[in-house]
Write an enzyme that holds these catalytic residues in place. Sequence first.
Site, PDB file in Angstrom:
ATOM      1  N   ASP A 284       0.903  -1.143   0.000  1.00 11.43           N
ATOM      2  CA  ASP A 284       0.000   0.000   0.000  1.00 11.43           C
ATOM      3  C   ASP A 284       0.943   1.194   0.000  1.00 11.43           C
ATOM      4  OD1 ASP A 284      -1.530   2.171   0.784  1.00 11.43           O
ATOM      5  OD2 ASP A 284      -3.000   0.875   1.767  1.00 11.43           O
ATOM      6  N   LEU A 285       0.819   2.074  -0.988  1.00 11.22           N
ATOM      7  CA  LEU A 285       1.825   3.126  -1.154  1.00 11.22           C
ATOM      8  C   LEU A 285       2.047   3.960   0.098  1.00 11.22           C
ATOM      9  CD1 LEU A 285       1.154   4.528  -4.738  1.00 11.22           C
ATOM     10  CD2 LEU A 285       2.687   2.707  -4.019  1.00 11.22           C
TER      11      LEU A 285
ATOM     12  N   LYS B 282       6.321  -1.022 -32.266  1.00  7.14           N
ATOM     13  CA  LYS B 282       5.758  -1.901 -33.291  1.00  7.14           C
ATOM     14  C   LYS B 282       6.770  -2.057 -34.425  1.00  7.14           C
ATOM     15  CE  LYS B 282       0.910  -0.802 -32.324  1.00  7.14           C
ATOM     16  NZ  LYS B 282       0.180  -2.019 -32.031  1.00  7.14           N
TER      17      LYS B 282
ATOM     18  N   HIS C 196       0.162   8.369 -29.771  1.00  7.07           N
ATOM     19  CA  HIS C 196       0.437   7.448 -30.884  1.00  7.07           C
ATOM     20  C   HIS C 196       0.405   8.125 -32.266  1.00  7.07           C
ATOM     21  CE1 HIS C 196       0.024   4.669 -27.692  1.00  7.07           C
ATOM     22  NE2 HIS C 196      -1.262   4.451 -27.775  1.00  7.07           N
TER      23      HIS C 196
ATOM     24  N   LYS D  60     -12.805   4.170 -32.020  1.00  3.01           N
ATOM     25  CA  LYS D  60     -13.166   2.859 -31.483  1.00  3.01           C
ATOM     26  C   LYS D  60     -14.436   2.398 -32.177  1.00  3.01           C
ATOM     27  CE  LYS D  60     -10.669   3.077 -27.314  1.00  3.01           C
ATOM     28  NZ  LYS D  60      -9.486   2.284 -27.622  1.00  3.01           N
TER      29      LYS D  60
HETATM   30  C1  BG6 Z   1      -3.678   2.438 -25.967  1.00  4.39           C
HETATM   31  C2  BG6 Z   1      -4.991   3.155 -25.777  1.00  4.39           C
HETATM   32  O1  BG6 Z   1      -2.613   3.310 -25.746  1.00  4.39           O
HETATM   33  O2  BG6 Z   1      -3.595   1.938 -27.290  1.00  4.39           O
HETATM   34  C3  BG6 Z   1      -6.144   2.226 -26.078  1.00  4.39           C
HETATM   35  O3  BG6 Z   1      -5.084   3.627 -24.449  1.00  4.39           O
HETATM   36  C4  BG6 Z   1      -5.995   1.610 -27.447  1.00  4.39           C
HETATM   37  O4  BG6 Z   1      -7.392   2.904 -25.977  1.00  4.39           O
HETATM   38  C5  BG6 Z   1      -4.612   0.989 -27.608  1.00  4.39           C
HETATM   39  O5  BG6 Z   1      -6.985   0.605 -27.590  1.00  4.39           O
HETATM   40  C6  BG6 Z   1      -4.393   0.554 -29.047  1.00  4.39           C
HETATM   41  O6  BG6 Z   1      -3.202  -0.200 -29.123  1.00  4.39           O
HETATM   42  P1  BG6 Z   1      -2.994  -1.301 -30.240  1.00  4.39           P
HETATM   43  O7  BG6 Z   1      -1.587  -1.728 -30.083  1.00  4.39           O
HETATM   44  O8  BG6 Z   1      -3.999  -2.380 -29.983  1.00  4.39           O
HETATM   45  O9  BG6 Z   1      -3.260  -0.618 -31.542  1.00  4.39           O
END
Ligand code: BG6
Length: 492
Positions: free
Chosen positions: A92-93, A183, A241, A340
């Site tokens: 527990d922190l 990746k 990303h 999504k």
């Molecule tokens: C994460 C996001 O960083 O990347 C997620 O928080 C997303 O919402 C995911 O689903 C996607 O990663 P990948 O590698 O499945 O494309």
Amino acid sequence: MGSPTVAPCDVVVFGGTGDLAVRKLLPALYQRHRDGQLAQDTRILACSRAGLDDAGYRDKIAGELPRFVPTDDLEPEAAERFLRRLEHVTLDLDEAEGWTVLADRIQRTGPGRVRVYYLACAPGLFGTISARLAEHGLIDDRSRVVLEKPIGHDLASAREINNAVGAVFEESQIFRIDHYLGKETVQNLLVTRFANSFLEPLWSSTAIDHVQITVAESLGVGTRGDYYDGSGALRDMVQNHLLQLLCLVAMEPPTQVDRESVRDEKLKVLNALRPVTEEDAHRVTVAGQYSAGLVDGAAVPSYAADCGRPETRTETFVALKVEVQNWRWAGVPFYLRTGKRMDRRSSEIVIQFKPVPHPMFPGAEGTNEPNRLVIRLQPDEGMQLHLTAKEPGPGGIRLRPVSLDLDYAHAFRRRSPEAYERLLMDVVRGNPTLFMRRDEVEAAWAWVEPVLAAWQSAGKPSHRYPAGTPGPFAATTLIERDGRSWYEGNTP
Ligand code: BG6
């Protein structure tokens, strides 16, 4: 052939029973173990409040591994030996007791050893954990800390986190992870650009018409509704990303692909992004939210139902038109979109070249489609170059779009490691090239913030799209207004 073994180390995972640890980190470490890359006495210490002893934790992970490691890779003997590396400390922190136990466990292996502190927990805890590690004398020059995203939810909170962690770790010890950089195809983008000579002369507004970056997911928010609803697609995907992908496409050739040069060049791109103003937010941004629909033939609920908040206005889709204000890219728009519950899982970078300057085959049948370089990140990693060719046959000329195809799985006949496998080993080796430096993270927030602010004051340009579709119609309008269209994976 196995990969070279990395130095013996302790990997200490905070959030050791959490989703990230179970779904990504432990399976990645298992793969590296199976490949012989972890030194024999490397330990993995998981910390959580779960009240488990080592045996209880090993049982738990033994039950989870088959869910996240492909069946063919799960070898009973390797898994058994991997589980023996695992230890669990109940922590527990705010309680001194757990820290004393952790310090004791860590110090058992003596000084001079590489220690990786992986903070797979809420960013609000990064500062506290760093401070406690320092108080207990657990940081030395061979220690490294890994920060999972999100690093803050705006510029001020990102700075606060960076300051708190930076108070006890040197910048060279801080590894801010963006798993997209791990990746294979993303790294290959660097190699394709800089280890081949024919592309560079074409890589600018002279030959390129525009760039598209799409990261489409078919999944919804799953059990992450609480986090996601406070975040949305712009913070969750674009700030990190998608902007990182854009940087790799747009950056100038670094002197070398090494720790600082690449990050220096990416930073220059982030600083060259044209700021979105309140006036043009409606023209260059689209936000959307999925309603109920059909994904792979199955009915799925709306986002509001998924996250249990009927009034939510959080965006699950974003499309943006972005400009890089420098000599190389003047007049070349970058169209970005991510969402999504879209119609498919597909991430691609499309470099679309300019049309031929003069039609040379006036009487020819068929079309002279523009050339495209399509870099497929997932699924089915690969690359395609779209060309126009003559369809074989006597008589007149018929033009036909064709594609030169590089399919990774086929060309290299080996499994592509998951991003976390590569990145974890880079942390142990102390190589931060594929991690985000503090100034990059803050520059990305500085660019995203005005978009958030414009949405806040002028109202979010929010559109609904049924789950299982390519996103809201407004995203189509965003690009078609410029006489262009989204590339939807239609291979010639
Ligand atoms: C994460 C996001 O960083 O990347 C997620 O928080 C997303 O919402 C995911 O689903 C996607 O990663 P990948 O590698 O499945 O494309």
